[in-house]
Design an enzyme around this catalytic site. Structure first.
Site, PDB file in Angstrom:
ATOM      1  N   CYS A  79       0.860  -1.191   0.000  1.00 60.49           N
ATOM      2  CA  CYS A  79       0.000   0.000   0.000  1.00 60.49           C
ATOM      3  C   CYS A  79       0.888   1.230   0.000  1.00 60.49           C
ATOM      4  CB  CYS A  79      -0.892   0.034   1.244  1.00 60.49           C
ATOM      5  SG  CYS A  79      -1.914  -1.420   1.485  1.00 60.49           S
TER       6      CYS A  79
ATOM      7  N   HIS B  16       1.001   5.119  -1.465  1.00 59.76           N
ATOM      8  CA  HIS B  16       0.285   6.000  -0.535  1.00 59.76           C
ATOM      9  C   HIS B  16       1.088   6.397   0.699  1.00 59.76           C
ATOM     10  CE1 HIS B  16      -3.469   6.033  -2.721  1.00 59.76           C
ATOM     11  NE2 HIS B  16      -3.414   4.727  -2.849  1.00 59.76           N
TER      12      HIS B  16
ATOM     13  N   ARG C 127     -13.104  -1.040  -1.902  1.00 60.13           N
ATOM     14  CA  ARG C 127     -11.932  -0.216  -2.221  1.00 60.13           C
ATOM     15  C   ARG C 127     -10.647  -0.979  -1.860  1.00 60.13           C
ATOM     16  NH1 ARG C 127      -8.668   3.231  -4.642  1.00 60.13           N
ATOM     17  NH2 ARG C 127      -8.597   1.168  -5.475  1.00 60.13           N
TER      18      ARG C 127
ATOM     19  N   CYS D 237      -7.566  -2.525  -4.086  1.00 60.79           N
ATOM     20  CA  CYS D 237      -6.148  -2.225  -3.850  1.00 60.79           C
ATOM     21  C   CYS D 237      -5.340  -3.520  -3.852  1.00 60.79           C
ATOM     22  CB  CYS D 237      -5.952  -1.515  -2.515  1.00 60.79           C
ATOM     23  SG  CYS D 237      -6.577   0.163  -2.486  1.00 60.79           S
TER      24      CYS D 237
END
Lengths: 152, 267, 103
Positions: free
Chosen positions: B176, B180, B224, B228
């Site tokens: 992730c 991000h 969501r 991802c």
């Protein structure tokens, strides 16, 4: 391999065939202006709606974004300050079929409508006002359609 | 002639601002586009459905969800969204909004919780969970995230989520954090929020559930996260699994103070 | 049966702005499913807006109108308490009418 446009056109032919053999409900199709919605070009679409030669006019306004993040949903609006308008149409030049929506305006509403349309690619978008006397005025705006990333 | 001069001037201007100029213009254009879509977000259709589902007597027990405890007491909807995920004593687990809703659908209405969790997104009772989550999120619109951290389990889930966030794996050696954990990066025209801190009001965790215009679907936080994982080429994480809830705890606690705009509208 | 519409009608001066969200796939007939089969066109063709029972606007739409369509218009002379009803009919003959009170 067929090109996209060929596939689209055979799709339209199939729909026409289905309609002719009664596979699509006739009642729903009855009042719907198939000629105008099947038109490939702006000129044909205007003709299909019963209008004459379109003239650019400052009295017609097209609203929309300069850039659309996604072509699936592009907010567009049509309005006019002219009196005697019969129909307001929204058309996308580079879509497989130019006409997206047409609104029959009465004296009980303002000649101003908006909706959201799909755009296959960047294109000029037109607000078209068809008057009671058959005259046609339009405004245009270029809307760029971008590709999205992968997230959100 | 005048037209030519104008074009030349425009070209010169464009040339002078080449580089950051285009990106800034495009960003401004996209912002204008997003603003235009906010009035009349189709998420409202799901919100309406969610409200009806909350009040409707449904399931084997023919009960409504009006006694469901989302963390602020039975039936309290307003403000619940900005305090989730949190620890629930009755289940002995940290739960996010969606997993809590499934618990209530099981205990109050008699639905089979495992069946719901196995249902694909957008179908059957799972579509109802998404609609309910959309409505519940709407009731906390404009409120600021303030997840509780008093319970040890809540702190454990935060730490677990942090590890999951930075965990690199898969054929692309992805995490992730690969997308991000920095400022000012983007994929094409989409800015990527830094989720290791509060990324700002209505950004990241504070924007989901959201309506996706690209496919016309309502996306919950579980979906969501699921996507991802797909993008990272990780295996399907499992609906309401500990890792998904832990990631929610991590992002939600990091987002402390951010105002919720959920349900948002996304490209 | 199709899901309900979301209709909002708000007075500004001597008119009301009407915003409508409809729940509809608006399938173009140009897409293919994972098996390569064309997904048949399915879209709203006609929309009618009525103010206190009188039609004030009709529209015809093609498949280029976006999924879960949004529409806005302005009804003259509408006052708080008036009724605005919206009806759509799609190419399969499905129809739905919903009503809202002007506020």
């Amino acid at each position: 391999m067929k090109t996209r446009r060929e596939m689209l056109s055979s799709g339209a032919k199939l729909a026409a065939l289905m309609a002719s053999v009664g596979l699509l409900p006739a009642t729903a199709m009855a009042d719907w202006n198939k000629v105008a919605f099947d038109a490939k070009t702006l000129a044909e679409a205007v003709k299909g709606l019963g209008g004459g030669a379109p003239v650019a006019s400052k009295d017609v306004t097209i609203t929309g974004p300069d850039i659309a993040e996604n072509g699936a949903v592009v907010p567009v609006g049509a309005s006019t300050t002219l009196a005697g308008v019969k129909q307001l149409a929204l058309m996308v030049e580079k879509n497989p079929n130019a006409l997206a929506a047409v609104f029959n305006v009465t004296d009980a509403v303002e000649p101003s409508v908006s909706t959201r349309v799909k755009m296959g690619q960047s294109s000029n978008v037109f607000a078209v006002a068809i008057m009671n006397d058959g005259k046609v005025y339009y405004a245009q705006k270029e809307i760029k359609v971008t590709l999205g990333g992968c997230g959100g | 002639m005048k037209h030519l001069i104008t074009s030349a001037a425009v070209a010169a201007l464009a040339f002078a601002s080449v580089g950051t100029g285009f990106a800034q213009d495009a960003t401004k254009g996209i912002e204008e586009y997003r603003k235009m879509l906010e009035d009349g977000n189709p998420a409202e259709l799901f919100e309406m459905k969610g409200e009806e589902l909350w009040k409707q007597k449904r399931g084997p027990k023919q009960a409504s969800l009006e006694k469901c405890d989302l963390g602020k007491g039975p039936g309290v909807v307003k403000g619940a969204f900005v305090e989730l995920p949190r620890y629930f004593a009755d289940t002995g687990r940290v739960q996010d909004l969606e997993s809590r809703l499934v618990t209530c659908m099981g205990t109050l209405q008699g639905f089979n919780e495992e069946e719901i969790k196995k249902t694909p997104f957008g179908r059957g009772e799972m579509a109802n969970v998404t609609a309910l989550a959309t409505w519940i999120a709407t009731a906390s619109r404009g409120m600021r995230f303030n997840l509780p951290t008093a319970h040890p389990e809540e702190r454990r889930f935060y730490e677990l989520g942090k590890r999951a966030f930075f965990y690199r794996a898969g054929p692309h050696d992805f995490s992730c954090a690969a997308c991000h954990a920095q400022e000012n990066i983007r994929i094409r025209l989409q800015d990527l929020p830094n989720l290791t801190k509060n990324p700002g009001d209505g950004v990241g965790f504070a924007a989901w559930p959201a309506y996706r215009v690209s496919n016309g679907q309502m996306w919950s936080m579980q979906l969501r996260l699921n996507d991802c994982y797909r993008q990272q080429r990780f295996p399907y994480p499992g609906f309401a699994s500990d890792v998904t809830i832990a990631l929610g705890s991590y992002m939600g606690i990091n987002a402390k103070g951010a105002a919720s705009i959920a349900p948002a509208i996304k490209r | 049966m199709a899901d309900p519409m979301r209709i909002r009608a708000q007075v500004t001066g001597d008119k009301a702005t009407v915003r409508v969200l409809m729940s509809h796939e608006m399938e173009t007939g140009q897409r293919k499913d994972s098996a390569g089969k064309t997904i048949p066109a399915w879209f709203i063709q006609e929309v009618t807006v009525a103010h206190n029972g009188k039609n004030v606007l009709t529209a015809q739409w093609g498949p280029a109108v976006s999924k879960n369509p949004f529409m806005q218009c302005v009804v003259k002379g509408a006052k708080a308490g008036d009724k605005i009803a919206v009806t759509w009919v799609d190419n399969k003959g499905d129809k739905r009418t919903d009503e809202a009170t002007v506020s």
